[in-house]
Design an enzyme around this catalytic site. Structure first.
Site, PDB file in Angstrom:
ATOM      1  N   GLY A   1       0.807  -1.492  -0.277  1.00 27.49           N
ATOM      2  CA  GLY A   1       0.098  -0.193   0.334  1.00 27.49           C
ATOM      3  C   GLY A   1       0.789   1.572   0.285  1.00 27.49           C
ATOM      4  O   GLY A   1       2.007   1.211  -0.478  1.00 27.49           O
TER       5      GLY A   1
ATOM      6  N   SER B   1       9.040   5.301  -3.614  1.00 29.21           N
ATOM      7  CA  SER B   1       8.714   4.636  -2.203  1.00 29.21           C
ATOM      8  C   SER B   1       8.050   4.970  -1.547  1.00 29.21           C
ATOM      9  O   SER B   1       8.038   6.556  -0.866  1.00 29.21           O
ATOM     10  CB  SER B   1      10.475   4.349  -1.976  1.00 29.21           C
ATOM     11  OG  SER B   1      10.226   3.911  -0.168  1.00 29.21           O
ATOM     12  N   SER B   2       7.159   4.435  -1.294  1.00 23.96           N
ATOM     13  CA  SER B   2       6.326   5.385   0.171  1.00 23.96           C
ATOM     14  C   SER B   2       6.372   5.367   1.069  1.00 23.96           C
ATOM     15  O   SER B   2       6.617   6.520   1.710  1.00 23.96           O
ATOM     16  CB  SER B   2       5.922   3.874   0.735  1.00 23.96           C
ATOM     17  OG  SER B   2       5.013   2.633  -0.530  1.00 23.96           O
TER      18      SER B   2
ATOM     19  N   LEU C   1       0.230   3.608  -2.235  1.00 27.75           N
ATOM     20  CA  LEU C   1       0.826   3.539  -3.517  1.00 27.75           C
ATOM     21  C   LEU C   1       1.709   4.863  -4.452  1.00 27.75           C
ATOM     22  O   LEU C   1       1.066   5.982  -3.603  1.00 27.75           O
ATOM     23  CB  LEU C   1      -0.272   3.095  -4.327  1.00 27.75           C
ATOM     24  CG  LEU C   1      -0.934   1.542  -4.212  1.00 27.75           C
ATOM     25  CD1 LEU C   1      -2.395   0.937  -4.989  1.00 27.75           C
ATOM     26  CD2 LEU C   1      -0.200   0.764  -3.851  1.00 27.75           C
TER      27      LEU C   1
ATOM     28  N   GLN D   1      11.851  -3.522  -9.721  1.00 28.91           N
ATOM     29  CA  GLN D   1      13.858  -3.870  -9.534  1.00 28.91           C
ATOM     30  C   GLN D   1      13.924  -3.171  -8.324  1.00 28.91           C
ATOM     31  O   GLN D   1      15.468  -3.694  -8.213  1.00 28.91           O
ATOM     32  CB  GLN D   1      14.056  -3.291 -10.948  1.00 28.91           C
ATOM     33  CG  GLN D   1      16.280  -3.463 -11.142  1.00 28.91           C
ATOM     34  CD  GLN D   1      16.812  -2.533 -12.051  1.00 28.91           C
ATOM     35  OE1 GLN D   1      16.021  -2.481 -13.329  1.00 28.91           O
ATOM     36  NE2 GLN D   1      17.834  -2.652 -11.141  1.00 28.91           N
TER      37      GLN D   1
ATOM     38  N   GLY E   1       5.395   4.001  -8.491  1.00 26.69           N
ATOM     39  CA  GLY E   1       6.243   2.876  -9.355  1.00 26.69           C
ATOM     40  C   GLY E   1       5.338   1.942  -8.705  1.00 26.69           C
ATOM     41  O   GLY E   1       5.061   0.507 -10.226  1.00 26.69           O
ATOM     42  N   HIS E   2       4.552   1.719  -8.429  1.00 21.90           N
ATOM     43  CA  HIS E   2       3.280   0.543  -7.563  1.00 21.90           C
ATOM     44  C   HIS E   2       2.557   0.827  -9.324  1.00 21.90           C
ATOM     45  O   HIS E   2       2.358  -0.286 -10.400  1.00 21.90           O
ATOM     46  CB  HIS E   2       2.651   0.640  -6.173  1.00 21.90           C
ATOM     47  CG  HIS E   2       3.105   0.362  -5.154  1.00 21.90           C
ATOM     48  ND1 HIS E   2       3.396   1.755  -4.490  1.00 21.90           N
ATOM     49  CD2 HIS E   2       4.298   0.205  -4.752  1.00 21.90           C
ATOM     50  CE1 HIS E   2       4.724   1.037  -3.658  1.00 21.90           C
ATOM     51  NE2 HIS E   2       4.283   0.527  -3.637  1.00 21.90           N
TER      52      HIS E   2
HETATM   53  P1  AMP Z   1       5.991  -2.518  -1.483  1.00 22.61           P
HETATM   54  O1  AMP Z   1       4.713  -1.707  -1.805  1.00 22.61           O
HETATM   55  O2  AMP Z   1       6.700  -1.416  -1.060  1.00 22.61           O
HETATM   56  O3  AMP Z   1       6.075  -4.449  -0.767  1.00 22.61           O
HETATM   57  O4  AMP Z   1       6.202  -2.851  -3.094  1.00 22.61           O
HETATM   58  C1  AMP Z   1       5.135  -3.737  -3.688  1.00 22.61           C
HETATM   59  C2  AMP Z   1       6.083  -3.922  -5.336  1.00 22.61           C
HETATM   60  O5  AMP Z   1       6.084  -2.467  -5.836  1.00 22.61           O
HETATM   61  C3  AMP Z   1       7.602  -4.105  -5.447  1.00 22.61           C
HETATM   62  O6  AMP Z   1       7.293  -5.025  -6.875  1.00 22.61           O
HETATM   63  C4  AMP Z   1       8.238  -3.417  -5.150  1.00 22.61           C
HETATM   64  O7  AMP Z   1       9.522  -3.880  -5.884  1.00 22.61           O
HETATM   65  C5  AMP Z   1       7.793  -2.501  -6.005  1.00 22.61           C
HETATM   66  N1  AMP Z   1       8.224  -1.231  -6.238  1.00 22.61           N
HETATM   67  C6  AMP Z   1       8.369  -0.722  -5.226  1.00 22.61           C
HETATM   68  N2  AMP Z   1       9.027   0.597  -5.281  1.00 22.61           N
HETATM   69  C7  AMP Z   1       8.912   0.823  -6.795  1.00 22.61           C
HETATM   70  C8  AMP Z   1       9.578   2.064  -7.321  1.00 22.61           C
HETATM   71  N3  AMP Z   1       9.807   2.517  -7.238  1.00 22.61           N
HETATM   72  N4  AMP Z   1       9.554   1.342  -9.526  1.00 22.61           N
HETATM   73  C9  AMP Z   1       9.107   0.661  -9.397  1.00 22.61           C
HETATM   74  N5  AMP Z   1       8.079  -0.158  -8.396  1.00 22.61           N
HETATM   75  C10 AMP Z   1       8.724  -0.418  -7.678  1.00 22.61           C
END
Ligand code: AMP
Length: 282
Positions: free
Chosen positions: A31, A185-186, A33, A148, A36-37
């Site tokens: 979440g 990043s969140s 979001l 990535q 990136g997500h």
């Molecule tokens: P998280 O909510 O941080 O667990 O991320 C969920 C998914 O989104 C994971 O596969 C992360 O690698 C991806 N993700 C997070 N930040 C980015 C970003 N800046 N660019 C691309 N994917 C991302």
């Protein structure tokens, strides 16, 4: 768009045989979001007939001194964003739906998880592999999408899928960045103005490393030293780790060659940020 925490309902919807063949795409998230997500969601929408996104802050991947309690949460906005993207199903279970009191089975990848973030966060990837196993078993996707930015996580998941024969294809998509190149990043919302400024040192260090290597530098020690200089010049930055490793097995390289991963984790004013770059050296 259906939003539910009910495992049975997700099973029924995600696995319902509509037509002859239907590709189910899945994006697991915690979440809060951002773009990136959403880049993962957009790709899933393009490639799949039915798209499931999970929103679950997985407690077992946080260490006792980590930021589980204050991890960013923005459920209402997340739902709006996912609706706009045309997501079919959002799975947002409560902790007790995912972990019963006597939960006692874990999935532990024991090789790749020892390096980089795994060394700094013991048990982290065990928590990740376990929750992703559960999510895969609930959603049963054909394709699952990862970023990535969390390169090691994606590698561990790929290994898990290979070693445990999950019938799912893993796709890893590029890191989405802010205009000034900070990886989205969140946790970025917690950066105060000076910290936000200093946070640029992660990308700056990666960029310098790339340039040095492009110019012919092949000794990790020299490259890492230069990267360290960039980061320590920022008053709010504290290095957790910087490493140059083989991108397939995450072992440290003595000479930079082949598919190399430059990865780093840096505390900026106590907020832990990660970033990485992959180079293909002839
Ligand atoms: P998280 O909510 O941080 O667990 O991320 C969920 C998914 O989104 C994971 O596969 C992360 O690698 C991806 N993700 C997070 N930040 C980015 C970003 N800046 N660019 C691309 N994917 C991302």
């Amino acid at each position: 768009m259906i939003v539910t925490g009910n495992i049975k309902k997700v099973r029924e919807m995600s696995n319902a045989p509509i037509g002859k063949s239907r590709a189910v795409g899945f994006v697991p998230t915690m979440g809060a979001l951002h773009q990136g997500h959403l880049s993962l969601v957009k790709r899933a929408k393009k490639e799949c007939d039915f798209v499931v996104v999970s929103i679950f802050i997985n407690p077992i991947q946080f260490g006792p001194k980590e930021d589980l309690q204050c991890y960013p949460r923005n459920f209402k906005k997340d739902i709006q964003l996912l609706k706009k993207e045309g997501v079919d199903l959002v799975f947002s279970p409560k902790i007790k739906q995912m972990y019963s009191n006597n939960f006692s089975i874990f999935v532990d990848e024991i090789e790749l998880s020892q390096a980089l973030c795994g060394r700094a966060r013991p048990g982290h990837f065990k928590g990740v592999a376990t929750v992703v196993t559960k999510l895969f078993n609930i959603v049963r996707p054909d394709i699952a999408y990862f970023g990535q930015k969390d390169y090691q996580q994606a590698l561990v998941i790929k290994r898990m899928v290979r070693d445990l024969n999950f019938p799912v294809k893993i796709k890893v998509l590029p890191t989405v960045r802010e205009k000034d190149n900070l990886a989205m990043s969140s946790r970025n919302i917690y950066l105060k103005p000076k910290a936000r400024q200093d946070s640029l040192c992660l990308y700056q260090a990666l960029d310098l490393a790339k340039k040095l290597i492009e110019k012919g530098q092949r000794r990790p020690k020299i490259v890492l030293e230069k990267m360290r200089e960039v980061i320590t010049s920022k008053s709010l930055a504290k290095i957790d780790y910087i490493a140059i490793v083989d991108a397939e097995n995450l072992r440290e390289l003595k000479v930079i060659k082949g598919k190399a991963l430059i990865a780093l984790a840096v505390y900026i004013d106590s907020i832990r940020l990660i970033d990485n770059a992959i180079l293909n050296i002839k």
